[in-house]
Write a protein that holds these residues in place. Structure first.
Motif: not given
Length: 58
Positions: A18-40
């Motif tokens: 939720i915090k990643i999606l609410q951040s001001s980071a770019g779309g690709l960075k958000k996707i990478i962080w969400v995938l990282l949290v989901l995979i590991l």
């Protein structure tokens, strides 16, 4: 005891996503962080806390 630990990790991961999606980071960075949290879930959560978008490291 393991179930409680698993539930706590799940709650923390949901919070991180939720915090990643609410951040001001770019779309690709958000996707990478969400995938990282989901995979590991545990390692991804720790990395996000210290280095993720809006985290301690920027």
């Amino acid at each position: 005891m393991e179930a409680i630990f698993g539930i706590l990790i799940l709650i923390a991961d949901i919070y991180a996503i939720i915090k990643i999606l609410q951040s001001s980071a770019g779309g690709l960075k958000k996707i990478i962080w969400v995938l990282l949290v989901l995979i590991l879930p545990v390692i991804g959560l720790i990395l996000w806390y210290f280095a993720g978008p809006g985290g301690k490291g920027g």
